[in-house]
Scaffold this motif. Structure first.
Motif, PDB file in Angstrom:
ATOM      1  N   LEU A 120       5.602   1.691  15.779  1.00  0.00           N
ATOM      2  CA  LEU A 120       5.364   0.377  15.182  1.00  0.00           C
ATOM      3  C   LEU A 120       6.603  -0.185  14.497  1.00  0.00           C
ATOM      4  O   LEU A 120       6.693  -1.397  14.282  1.00  0.00           O
ATOM      5  CB  LEU A 120       4.214   0.460  14.170  1.00  0.00           C
ATOM      6  N   ASN A 121       7.551   0.686  14.169  1.00  0.00           N
ATOM      7  CA  ASN A 121       8.762   0.222  13.487  1.00  0.00           C
ATOM      8  C   ASN A 121       9.484  -0.820  14.339  1.00  0.00           C
ATOM      9  O   ASN A 121       9.894  -0.553  15.460  1.00  0.00           O
ATOM     10  CB  ASN A 121       9.712   1.394  13.209  1.00  0.00           C
ATOM     11  N   GLY A 122       9.606  -2.025  13.794  1.00  0.00           N
ATOM     12  CA  GLY A 122      10.299  -3.095  14.513  1.00  0.00           C
ATOM     13  C   GLY A 122       9.483  -3.737  15.615  1.00  0.00           C
ATOM     14  O   GLY A 122       9.991  -4.582  16.345  1.00  0.00           O
ATOM     15  N   CYS A 123       8.199  -3.346  15.742  1.00  0.00           N
ATOM     16  CA  CYS A 123       7.369  -3.878  16.840  1.00  0.00           C
ATOM     17  C   CYS A 123       6.082  -4.533  16.344  1.00  0.00           C
ATOM     18  O   CYS A 123       5.084  -4.565  17.070  1.00  0.00           O
ATOM     19  CB  CYS A 123       7.022  -2.758  17.818  1.00  0.00           C
ATOM     20  N   THR A 124       6.100  -5.020  15.102  1.00  0.00           N
ATOM     21  CA  THR A 124       4.863  -5.606  14.566  1.00  0.00           C
ATOM     22  C   THR A 124       5.000  -7.099  14.270  1.00  0.00           C
ATOM     23  O   THR A 124       4.037  -7.731  13.842  1.00  0.00           O
ATOM     24  CB  THR A 124       4.441  -4.886  13.267  1.00  0.00           C
ATOM     25  N   ASP A 125       6.166  -7.649  14.529  1.00  0.00           N
ATOM     26  CA  ASP A 125       6.358  -9.079  14.293  1.00  0.00           C
ATOM     27  C   ASP A 125       5.370  -9.867  15.158  1.00  0.00           C
ATOM     28  O   ASP A 125       5.208  -9.591  16.345  1.00  0.00           O
ATOM     29  CB  ASP A 125       7.792  -9.467  14.652  1.00  0.00           C
ATOM     30  N   GLY A 126       4.702 -10.842  14.561  1.00  0.00           N
ATOM     31  CA  GLY A 126       3.776 -11.679  15.320  1.00  0.00           C
ATOM     32  C   GLY A 126       2.409 -11.072  15.524  1.00  0.00           C
ATOM     33  O   GLY A 126       1.595 -11.610  16.271  1.00  0.00           O
ATOM     34  N   LEU A 127       2.119  -9.945  14.856  1.00  0.00           N
ATOM     35  CA  LEU A 127       0.817  -9.285  15.012  1.00  0.00           C
ATOM     36  C   LEU A 127       0.043  -9.281  13.696  1.00  0.00           C
ATOM     37  O   LEU A 127       0.638  -9.190  12.616  1.00  0.00           O
ATOM     38  CB  LEU A 127       0.992  -7.843  15.484  1.00  0.00           C
ATOM     39  N   LEU A 149      -5.271   8.973  -0.810  1.00  0.00           N
ATOM     40  CA  LEU A 149      -4.787   8.917   0.568  1.00  0.00           C
ATOM     41  C   LEU A 149      -5.017   7.523   1.142  1.00  0.00           C
ATOM     42  O   LEU A 149      -4.122   6.955   1.803  1.00  0.00           O
ATOM     43  CB  LEU A 149      -5.515   9.957   1.434  1.00  0.00           C
ATOM     44  N   ALA A 150      -6.195   6.955   0.888  1.00  0.00           N
ATOM     45  CA  ALA A 150      -6.508   5.609   1.384  1.00  0.00           C
ATOM     46  C   ALA A 150      -5.515   4.591   0.834  1.00  0.00           C
ATOM     47  O   ALA A 150      -5.011   3.729   1.567  1.00  0.00           O
ATOM     48  CB  ALA A 150      -7.940   5.224   1.011  1.00  0.00           C
ATOM     49  N   GLU A 156       1.336   1.797   3.460  1.00  0.00           N
ATOM     50  CA  GLU A 156       2.091   1.986   4.701  1.00  0.00           C
ATOM     51  C   GLU A 156       1.790   0.854   5.692  1.00  0.00           C
ATOM     52  O   GLU A 156       2.698   0.293   6.308  1.00  0.00           O
ATOM     53  CB  GLU A 156       1.707   3.337   5.316  1.00  0.00           C
ATOM     54  N   TRP A 157       0.501   0.516   5.835  1.00  0.00           N
ATOM     55  CA  TRP A 157       0.135  -0.554   6.770  1.00  0.00           C
ATOM     56  C   TRP A 157       0.660  -1.907   6.300  1.00  0.00           C
ATOM     57  O   TRP A 157       1.057  -2.739   7.129  1.00  0.00           O
ATOM     58  CB  TRP A 157      -1.395  -0.618   6.939  1.00  0.00           C
TER      59      TRP A 157
END
Length: 582
Positions: A120-127, A149-150, A156-157
């Motif tokens: 996901l690093n660098g691949c979440t733009d536009g999502l 943990l939650a 992180e998300w």
């Protein structure tokens, strides 16, 4: 967008393992309910995307494109979590196609494509991401009474999806949902997180639940009354109306309002119907049009030396006829922008012949092209046989040229491998097909999951006429014995009615017999990719009609056993001749 609620988590028949939602009835139901938008989020794939997008746009409904993905657990690979990803724009769409493709190529676990978190690093733009409800990692942590943990997972998300991560809430009557919702709402308040309501839709109407469960059992090889079968779905996972969702989440109105907000934020526009031809390499300093003209003219001269006799009286008139026809075709091909297509086809056919792979002489409307004959794509002289070029290409009816090219069965895969090597393996793939639940097969499947004996089901199935395209409705009309059984026997009626509700649905993914696409850039710029576990034998996730709709050009590499047999025969004869000569 004036509305009370938009569904953001819907599985169609193309989820394959479960889901009985057909695209056209889905869109009709959305229009009838007055919903301005709808998301389709099939399980780990985008098979239905183009069909869904087109149907929604035609009905004036805003299509929201997404996928329900599995994400690997950081500590245990055997317990992946759910995450719903929705495209906000073109950048998000490209990121999603790459992530889904990578999950198939590199992330399959026991046949299930799973995303690794670091992808996901660098691949979440536009999502936009929805947490997956109680089946997401945050949900699992909350239900396991691990609030720290939650909270860590939420942080992180949020880093991966800044201002685009929502805690997903569902009320579908399944175990643990209310406990999860209470804890999720508390977590959202602590971290200033937005919540959103979904219904994890798998069928359109409540009465479709039995058909959905039958489909699940067909895939699992279980019967409906088998205590070991999975029971992860409930009868409430239908396409609820906005009013029903308002009643359900009256206590959390912001969860409904956020569905409208997300629908507003998602604005993916697909450009369908525009063709993107792959680049054919031409010598430096030469344009593709001029190179094409030169190749066609040189090829025609070679052909004319073989087929015309300079000693005949009408030699010049015949030459003139061929050259005029050639330039008429060249003008049309250039006008329509297809010189690269002809050069690409000519290139792999020449390679095949040079490597002793038998190629057919040409068939279909493509045999009417003199340019194809000049470039050795075909071996039929269209002027000699009065064949019309206009049947193949016509500026008044703009469509892609489509040569049906026959190769020896044994050599076809070598040709495809050459094309992949020549144009780039990230630009070439074969095309997916979807097997469907045909009349006879679906009756046998349904009879089995209902627990009927083989002989009982076999008797029904054998009464269905063996005819291409036969449906159960047609079979009942055509076969009086079947109609009589249906009217007289309640068990037969139950089997056929349930089979009707599943008939024609997509059942499995396969490979098109001959279709290959060559893209001008990475395939994932146009279509997500699918493969079996191991990463080999790539196919597009869009079928032949849909890959053409998104602009990819289809080339038909047909394997013909006749050519193989002729080749074997010639080899045997030549070997015998050589032996006799010795």
């Amino acid at each position: 967008m004036q509305a009370a609620f938009v569904h953001l988590h819907v599985h169609t028949e193309y989820s394959l393992l479960n889901g009985t939602v057909r695209i056209k009835p889905l869109i009709s139901s959305v229009v009838e309910a007055g919903m301005p938008a709808i998301a389709v989020t099939d399980q780990c794939n985008m098979f239905s995307m183009v069909k869904f997008y087109r149907a929604a746009m035609a009905a004036g409904v805003k299509p929201l494109v997404g996928v329900d993905v599995w994400v690997a657990d950081q500590e245990d690979d055997n317990t992946p979590a759910r995450l719903v990803l929705l495209c906000r724009n073109r950048a998000g769409y490209l990121n999603l196609t790459r992530l889904v493709s990578r999950a198939y190529q590199q992330g399959q676990q026991r046949g299930i494509p799973v995303l690794q978190r670091d992808w996901l690093n660098g691949c979440t733009d536009g999502l936009i991401a929805l947490s997956g409800g109680r089946a997401g990692d945050v949900g699992q942590a909350l239900l396991a009474n691990k609030p720290e943990l939650a909270a860590g997972l939420v942080e992180e998300w949020q880093q991966h999806f800044p201002n685009a991560y929502y805690l997903e809430l569902q009320r579908t009557g399944r175990v643990g949902e209310e406990d999860y919702i209470r804890k999720a709402v508390e977590l959202a308040a602590l971290h200033d997180l937005p919540v959103v309501a979904t219904n994890d839709v798998h069928f359109i109407r409540p009465q479709d639940f039995e058909a959905h469960e039958a489909r699940v059992c067909i895939n699992e090889g279980r019967t409906l009354d088998d205590p070991r079968r999975s029971r992860e779905f409930s009868a409430q996972q239908y396409l609820r109306t906005p009013e029903e969702m308002q009643d359900l989440f009256r206590d959390i109105p912001e969860a409904l309002e956020n569905t409208i907000e997300i629908a507003r934020r998602c604005n993916l526009e697909l450009e369908l119907g525009k063709n993107y031809l792959p680049d054919f390499p031409v010598p430096d300093g030469t344009g593709i049009d001029q190179y094409f003209i030169t190749q066609a003219e040189t090829g025609l001269e070679d052909r004319l030396q073989q087929i015309l006799d300079p000693a005949t009286d009408d030699y010049e008139a015949q030459r003139r006829q061929y050259r005029e026809r050639l330039h008429l075709e060249i003008d049309v091909i250039l006008q329509m922008g297809f010189p690269g297509y002809f050069l690409i086809v000519a290139d792999f056919i020449k390679w095949s012949k040079a490597h002793d792979i038998p190629v057919g002489p040409g068939r279909g409307s493509g045999a009417g092209s003199l340019v194809a004959y000049a470039l050795t794509i075909t071996d039929l002289d269209p002027i000699k046989y009065d064949l019309l070029f206009e049947r193949f290409l016509n500026p008044e009816r703009v469509s892609m040229p489509d040569f049906d090219i026959d190769f020896c069965m044994e050599g076809r895969d070598r040709v495809i491998d050459y094309v992949a090597e020549h144009y780039g393996r990230d630009k070439v793939s074969q095309i997916i097909t979807y097997g469907s639940m045909a009349a006879k097969a679906v009756v046998r499947d349904v009879g089995r999951v209902l627990g009927h004996p083989y002989g009982f089901v076999d008797r029904i199935a054998k009464l269905i006429p063996f005819e291409i395209g036969i449906t159960l409705d047609k079979a009942l009309e055509q076969e009086p014995a079947l109609a009589g059984l249906y009217d007289e026997d309640e068990d037969v009626q139950t089997v056929i009615d349930l089979a009707r509700s599943l008939e024609g649905m997509a059942r499995n993914a396969g490979k098109h017999a001959g279709g290959v696409v060559i893209a001008p850039s990475r395939l994932t710029d146009f279509t997500p990719l699918y493969c079996e576990q191991g990463g080999g034998a790539l196919v597009s996730q869009f079928d032949k009609d849909d890959v053409e709709a998104v602009g990819l050009v289809k080339f038909d590499f047909l394997g013909l056993r006749t050519l193989t047999i002729i080749d074997w025969t010639l080899q045997t004869i030549n070997a015998l001749r050589a032996t006799a000569g010795d």
